[in-house]
Design an enzyme around this catalytic site. Structure first.
Site, PDB file in Angstrom:
ATOM      1  N   ARG A 183       0.858  -1.187   0.000  1.00 40.26           N
ATOM      2  CA  ARG A 183       0.000   0.000   0.000  1.00 40.26           C
ATOM      3  C   ARG A 183       0.893   1.234   0.000  1.00 40.26           C
ATOM      4  O   ARG A 183       1.636   1.473   0.959  1.00 40.26           O
ATOM      5  CB  ARG A 183      -0.894  -0.024   1.247  1.00 40.26           C
ATOM      6  CG  ARG A 183      -1.699   1.234   1.453  1.00 40.26           C
ATOM      7  CD  ARG A 183      -2.673   1.128   2.629  1.00 40.26           C
ATOM      8  NE  ARG A 183      -3.342   2.407   2.786  1.00 40.26           N
ATOM      9  CZ  ARG A 183      -3.139   3.262   3.781  1.00 40.26           C
ATOM     10  NH1 ARG A 183      -2.324   2.964   4.771  1.00 40.26           N
ATOM     11  NH2 ARG A 183      -3.760   4.411   3.806  1.00 40.26           N
TER      12      ARG A 183
ATOM     13  N   HIS B 203      -2.554  10.935   0.547  1.00 43.28           N
ATOM     14  CA  HIS B 203      -2.061  10.736   1.909  1.00 43.28           C
ATOM     15  C   HIS B 203      -1.441  12.066   2.361  1.00 43.28           C
ATOM     16  O   HIS B 203      -0.256  12.159   2.649  1.00 43.28           O
ATOM     17  CB  HIS B 203      -1.061   9.583   1.957  1.00 43.28           C
ATOM     18  CG  HIS B 203      -0.863   8.990   3.323  1.00 43.28           C
ATOM     19  ND1 HIS B 203      -1.005   7.644   3.590  1.00 43.28           N
ATOM     20  CD2 HIS B 203      -0.547   9.561   4.510  1.00 43.28           C
ATOM     21  CE1 HIS B 203      -0.756   7.412   4.875  1.00 43.28           C
ATOM     22  NE2 HIS B 203      -0.476   8.565   5.455  1.00 43.28           N
TER      23      HIS B 203
ATOM     24  N   GLU C 228      -7.112   8.517   6.007  1.00 42.73           N
ATOM     25  CA  GLU C 228      -7.436   9.210   7.253  1.00 42.73           C
ATOM     26  C   GLU C 228      -7.897  10.647   7.045  1.00 42.73           C
ATOM     27  O   GLU C 228      -7.229  11.606   7.472  1.00 42.73           O
ATOM     28  CB  GLU C 228      -6.229   9.183   8.205  1.00 42.73           C
ATOM     29  CG  GLU C 228      -5.783   7.782   8.551  1.00 42.73           C
ATOM     30  CD  GLU C 228      -4.807   7.746   9.722  1.00 42.73           C
ATOM     31  OE1 GLU C 228      -4.389   8.824  10.181  1.00 42.73           O
ATOM     32  OE2 GLU C 228      -4.491   6.650  10.192  1.00 42.73           O
TER      33      GLU C 228
ATOM     34  N   ASN D 205      -7.618   1.798   9.944  1.00 43.58           N
ATOM     35  CA  ASN D 205      -6.328   1.982  10.617  1.00 43.58           C
ATOM     36  C   ASN D 205      -6.555   1.955  12.117  1.00 43.58           C
ATOM     37  O   ASN D 205      -7.456   2.635  12.619  1.00 43.58           O
ATOM     38  CB  ASN D 205      -5.704   3.335  10.250  1.00 43.58           C
ATOM     39  CG  ASN D 205      -5.208   3.380   8.810  1.00 43.58           C
ATOM     40  OD1 ASN D 205      -5.310   2.394   8.079  1.00 43.58           O
ATOM     41  ND2 ASN D 205      -4.676   4.512   8.411  1.00 43.58           N
TER      42      ASN D 205
ATOM     43  N   TYR E  63      -4.449   1.954  15.997  1.00 43.71           N
ATOM     44  CA  TYR E  63      -3.225   1.994  16.815  1.00 43.71           C
ATOM     45  C   TYR E  63      -3.492   1.847  18.312  1.00 43.71           C
ATOM     46  O   TYR E  63      -2.755   1.173  19.012  1.00 43.71           O
ATOM     47  CB  TYR E  63      -2.454   3.299  16.563  1.00 43.71           C
ATOM     48  CG  TYR E  63      -1.865   3.358  15.174  1.00 43.71           C
ATOM     49  CD1 TYR E  63      -0.618   2.801  14.908  1.00 43.71           C
ATOM     50  CD2 TYR E  63      -2.564   3.939  14.115  1.00 43.71           C
ATOM     51  CE1 TYR E  63      -0.075   2.830  13.626  1.00 43.71           C
ATOM     52  CE2 TYR E  63      -2.024   3.966  12.829  1.00 43.71           C
ATOM     53  CZ  TYR E  63      -0.786   3.416  12.595  1.00 43.71           C
ATOM     54  OH  TYR E  63      -0.248   3.435  11.331  1.00 43.71           O
TER      55      TYR E  63
ATOM     56  N   GLU F 132      -3.626  -0.125   8.265  1.00 42.94           N
ATOM     57  CA  GLU F 132      -2.466   0.285   9.071  1.00 42.94           C
ATOM     58  C   GLU F 132      -2.620  -0.233  10.485  1.00 42.94           C
ATOM     59  O   GLU F 132      -3.684  -0.114  11.092  1.00 42.94           O
ATOM     60  CB  GLU F 132      -2.342   1.813   9.170  1.00 42.94           C
ATOM     61  CG  GLU F 132      -1.688   2.476   8.007  1.00 42.94           C
ATOM     62  CD  GLU F 132      -1.613   3.992   8.171  1.00 42.94           C
ATOM     63  OE1 GLU F 132      -1.393   4.478   9.303  1.00 42.94           O
ATOM     64  OE2 GLU F 132      -1.785   4.674   7.157  1.00 42.94           O
TER      65      GLU F 132
HETATM   66  C1  GCO Z   1      -1.465   7.981   9.921  1.00 44.96           C
HETATM   67  C2  GCO Z   1      -0.778   7.866   8.692  1.00 44.96           C
HETATM   68  C3  GCO Z   1       0.624   7.418   8.834  1.00 44.96           C
HETATM   69  C4  GCO Z   1       1.297   7.568  10.150  1.00 44.96           C
HETATM   70  C5  GCO Z   1       1.006   6.450  11.094  1.00 44.96           C
HETATM   71  C6  GCO Z   1       1.705   6.580  12.430  1.00 44.96           C
HETATM   72  O1  GCO Z   1      -2.216   7.096  10.115  1.00 44.96           O
HETATM   73  O2  GCO Z   1      -1.274   8.908  10.683  1.00 44.96           O
HETATM   74  O3  GCO Z   1      -1.463   7.054   7.816  1.00 44.96           O
HETATM   75  O4  GCO Z   1       1.148   8.251   7.890  1.00 44.96           O
HETATM   76  O5  GCO Z   1       2.659   7.630   9.955  1.00 44.96           O
HETATM   77  O6  GCO Z   1      -0.349   6.386  11.326  1.00 44.96           O
HETATM   78  O7  GCO Z   1       1.305   7.735  13.075  1.00 44.96           O
END
Ligand code: GCO
Length: 488
Positions: A97, A141, A186, A313, A315, A390
């Site tokens: 990707r 992006h 995002e 995505n 985290y 992600e």
């Molecule tokens: C985001 C972006 C990435 C970042 C990653 C870590 O999600 O912010 O897609 O470019 O680098 O998430 O913060």
């Protein structure tokens, strides 16, 4: 999306499981890939006719980025394309990707294509296909041509219209070779961090512009898919990548705090894109900022495109509560404080610091959040296939030079990936139609406001020499990608 199930009165159901199940096998057709973004890796900022983007301007503005770092050189990927393609192949990646830099294709965001820009991505795409790696292309992006920002950026409608033209150009150029098209990465960050908090380019702190940007990004998504469908010659998958927030609440009024953040963070995008309407509570919560009259007749039908796959995505989680208006307000939402708020209209909500462990970003590690998110999406959109576009972690890696070859023993990252893949597997086992997983990121890169200080790669980059060194996590991931089984 409604995640009321994650709010349990005054307590939060976190950290109750370690997510280290053994021997998990993924479905045979599950895709393992990795992700990057143009401005974060390419460098060659002023070459071959590339125009300036808002990130060039922003990163060159003193005080915006840690250490004054910029993406001018980054990973020099633009010049090391073949080496990086071989690297991907050596890691058994099934898909890659990447994002296309709009200002390489149209230096001012309008007008004819810059052939050298098209040629670069054409070589990338052909190089992937030659190595048996599926190209997953993101159109945007975050590197908006600066010339379009000068005309108002995402706060004005003409930017969305220009994006449709840009999509048509790249669709015509690459349209028989792309496996999956992702319109936006995002849009939450583009709108709220770019125009609301000021932590990202273009660095504005204007709540009304942030909400206008939300709509124009949504519109751009719809216009891009409409344009692509007209010109591509294969039968690709269409998608968008959203950073959907897993919002947990505590204290009196927890449900209302969660609702407000879910509206701004999630339903402002999934509403129009997947249901064809903005949520009524979002319009109500923000009515003192705007009357949303920039939403024109017909826009919602354009935005509401069927998606072959929804990119998610993930985290970490967020913990919110209603602010008492007296104590110092907490803003532990994981984003750099730059003066403005990324949550327009939610001034009564505070983001509470959560228990660790944390990654180097200060983000709490909570794999259960990924499982909950996928299940909640599946409940709300039962027929919507998804992929994790992600997931990954920044850690303070160290290079071990003691052996014959240098190595990075990033056990913390392996543990993070393993636990989140376990969460993804649990979701699949509960019936979620999850098609794949892309680790963020293939290699260390320019982490936006934090510059080069945060390393997310499974491959280490030495920024002095540009030498790439696969970390232990890369070798671990390569084994997973070839066997479909989580290595022990
Ligand atoms: C985001 C972006 C990435 C970042 C990653 C870590 O999600 O912010 O897609 O470019 O680098 O998430 O913060």
């Amino acid at each position: 999306m409604t995640q009321g199930n994650t709010v349990t009165g005054n307590t939060v159901t976190q950290g109750t499981s370690d997510y280290r199940d053994g021997g998990l096998v993924f479905p045979a057709d599950f895709t393992f890939g990795s992700a990057t973004a143009s401005y974060q890796i390419e460098g060659a900022a002023n070459e071959d006719g590339r125009g300036a983007s808002i990130w060039d301007t922003f990163s060159h503005t003193p005080g915006t980025i840690t250490n004054g770092d910029t993406g001018d050189v980054a990973d020099d990927h633009y010049h090391r394309l073949e080496e990086d393609l071989d690297l991907m192949k050596s890691l058994n990646l099934q898909a890659y990707r990447f994002s296309i830099a709009w200002p390489r294709i149209q230096p001012t965001g309008r007008g004819p294509a810059n052939q050298a820009g098209l040629d670069f991505y054409s070589r990338l795409i052909d190089g992937l296909i030659a190595r048996g790696i599926r190209p997953v292309a993101t159109l945007y992006h975050w590197d908006l041509p600066q010339a379009l920002e000068d005309e108002g950026g995402w706060a004005v409608r003409s930017t969305a219209e220009a994006f449709g033209d840009y999509a048509s150009i790249v669709g015509t150029a690459f349209g028989g070779r792309i496996h999956t098209w992702t319109t936006l990465n995002e849009p939450w960050c583009s709108a709220y961090l770019g125009y609301g908090s000021g932590a990202h380019a273009p660095g504005l702190t204007d709540p009304e512009k942030a909400l206008k940007a939300v709509h124009h990004l949504n519109l751009a998504h719809g216009l891009a898919i409409t344009a692509l469908r007209k010109v591509v010659t294969n039968d690709p998958q269409y998608s968008v990548t959203l950073n959907l927030h897993v919002v947990l609440g505590e204290g009196t009024g927890a449900a209302d705090a969660v609702r407000q953040i879910e509206a701004l963070g999630n339903r402002a995008f999934t509403g129009p894109m997947l249901k064809g309407a903005y949520p009524a509570d979002l319009l109500e919560d923000t009515k003192e900022i705007t009357d949303w009259s920039f939403v024109q007749g017909g826009d919602l039908a354009v935005i509401n495109q069927p998606l072959d796959v929804l990119g998610v995505n993930y985290y970490s989680t967020n913990l919110v509560r209603l602010w008492d208006g007296v104590s110092p307000r907490q803003n532990a939402d994981g984003h750099k404080d730059a003066g403005g708020s990324p949550w327009p209209g939610a001034s009564r909500v505070e983001f509470v610091q959560q228990p660790g462990p944390y990654t180097e970003m200060g983000w709490n590690i909570e794999p259960s959040g990924l499982e909950e998110l996928l299940l909640a999406l599946h409940t709300e959109f039962p027929n919507q296939p998804m992929m994790i576009t992600e997931n990954g972690a920044a850690f303070d890696d160290t290079v071990d030079d003691s052996g014959e070859h240098a190595a990075v023993h990033d056990l913390d990252r392996i543990d993070y990936l393993r636990r989140h893949l376990t969460a993804a597997h649990r979701a699949v086992a509960q019936g979620v139609d999850l098609r794949g997983y892309f680790v963020w990121s293939l290699m260390d890169n320019f982490e936006w406001g934090y510059g080069y200080t945060k390393r997310f790669g499974i491959v280490r980059v030495d920024y002095d020499t540009q030498v790439r060194l696969p970390k232990d996590s890369a070798l671990w991931y390569a084994e997973l990608a070839s066997s479909n089984r989580l290595p022990d």
